[in-house]
Design an enzyme around this catalytic site. Sequence first.
Site, PDB file in Angstrom:
ATOM      1  N   VAL A 105       4.876 -14.534   5.137  1.00  0.00           N
ATOM      2  CA  VAL A 105       4.724 -15.387   3.951  1.00  0.00           C
ATOM      3  C   VAL A 105       4.962 -16.859   4.276  1.00  0.00           C
ATOM      4  O   VAL A 105       5.102 -17.680   3.368  1.00  0.00           O
ATOM      5  CB  VAL A 105       5.687 -14.936   2.824  1.00  0.00           C
ATOM      6  CG1 VAL A 105       5.372 -13.519   2.380  1.00  0.00           C
ATOM      7  CG2 VAL A 105       7.154 -15.046   3.263  1.00  0.00           C
ATOM      8  N   HIS A 121       1.361 -10.153   1.735  1.00  0.00           N
ATOM      9  CA  HIS A 121       2.615 -10.214   0.979  1.00  0.00           C
ATOM     10  C   HIS A 121       2.841 -11.563   0.305  1.00  0.00           C
ATOM     11  O   HIS A 121       3.948 -11.875  -0.099  1.00  0.00           O
ATOM     12  CB  HIS A 121       3.797  -9.876   1.892  1.00  0.00           C
ATOM     13  CG  HIS A 121       3.751  -8.473   2.409  1.00  0.00           C
ATOM     14  ND1 HIS A 121       4.328  -8.093   3.602  1.00  0.00           N
ATOM     15  CD2 HIS A 121       3.183  -7.352   1.896  1.00  0.00           C
ATOM     16  CE1 HIS A 121       4.119  -6.794   3.801  1.00  0.00           C
ATOM     17  NE2 HIS A 121       3.428  -6.328   2.783  1.00  0.00           N
ATOM     18  N   ASN A 214       3.239  -5.716  21.063  1.00  0.00           N
ATOM     19  CA  ASN A 214       4.523  -5.683  20.363  1.00  0.00           C
ATOM     20  C   ASN A 214       5.623  -5.418  21.385  1.00  0.00           C
ATOM     21  O   ASN A 214       5.409  -4.707  22.369  1.00  0.00           O
ATOM     22  CB  ASN A 214       4.527  -4.578  19.290  1.00  0.00           C
ATOM     23  CG  ASN A 214       5.663  -4.728  18.305  1.00  0.00           C
ATOM     24  OD1 ASN A 214       5.837  -5.784  17.700  1.00  0.00           O
ATOM     25  ND2 ASN A 214       6.449  -3.678  18.142  1.00  0.00           N
TER      26      ASN A 214
END
Length: 242
Positions: A105, A121, A214
């Site tokens: 965000v 989001h 990741n």
Amino acid sequence: MKLQKLKKLIKESNNIVFFGGAGVSTESGIPDFRSAQGIHNSDSGFGYSPEEILSYSFFTKHPDIFYKFYKDKIIHRDAKPNPAHQTLAKLEQQGKLKAVITQNVDALHQKAGSKNVLELHGSIYRNHCLKCDKYHSLDYIIKARATPECQSCQGIIKPDVTLYEESLNMDIIEKAITYISKADMLIVGGTSLTVYPAAHLIEYYQGNKLVVINKHHTQYDWKAFLCINKGIGDVFKKVLDS
């Protein structure tokens, strides 16, 4: 070897979509949620768990506590884009990357220059009055000494950030599904792929060039053509410099 494979895949692809999570921004100094040092494992200082504070029901009952925690833990206005954001913006400028789909965000993708960013989001930079729907800036939220109230109607202002108990924006979800389903290459980075329904989106990918970047293994690694267990900023810096 894996980095060379990644570079080759990017070079051969012209419809790349990126799906990212909190790990994309940790290298910009923004904490994630679920690691040992993440927000969920920290002491809120208010006698409630961070997850409880970041729920819609808590926001409606205790907006004062919510905003104290939100300003301290979620807003990082001075954070700067890192090589992951910069590389993605460069790939978009080259016409290779068609969309960035993010669970973050912080708007760091836009700050880096990315144009087509789907924010699953929401964003800390958008805030609306729950009573009259008037828009308020992030500066207005930060400067408010207590719970931010609307200048027009004195209604409570809510950040356009998806809280627990709230549904995701279906228009954004549908756009994300369309981009993923048409992609010839899907890069998933900086996410543990445990947050649903967002993580389920990669099921719509129909190609054979799924790349997962990741630090830790994910439940979708077995589906990937290429897995790189390193920080995405470090990996993309080498791509950017090449």
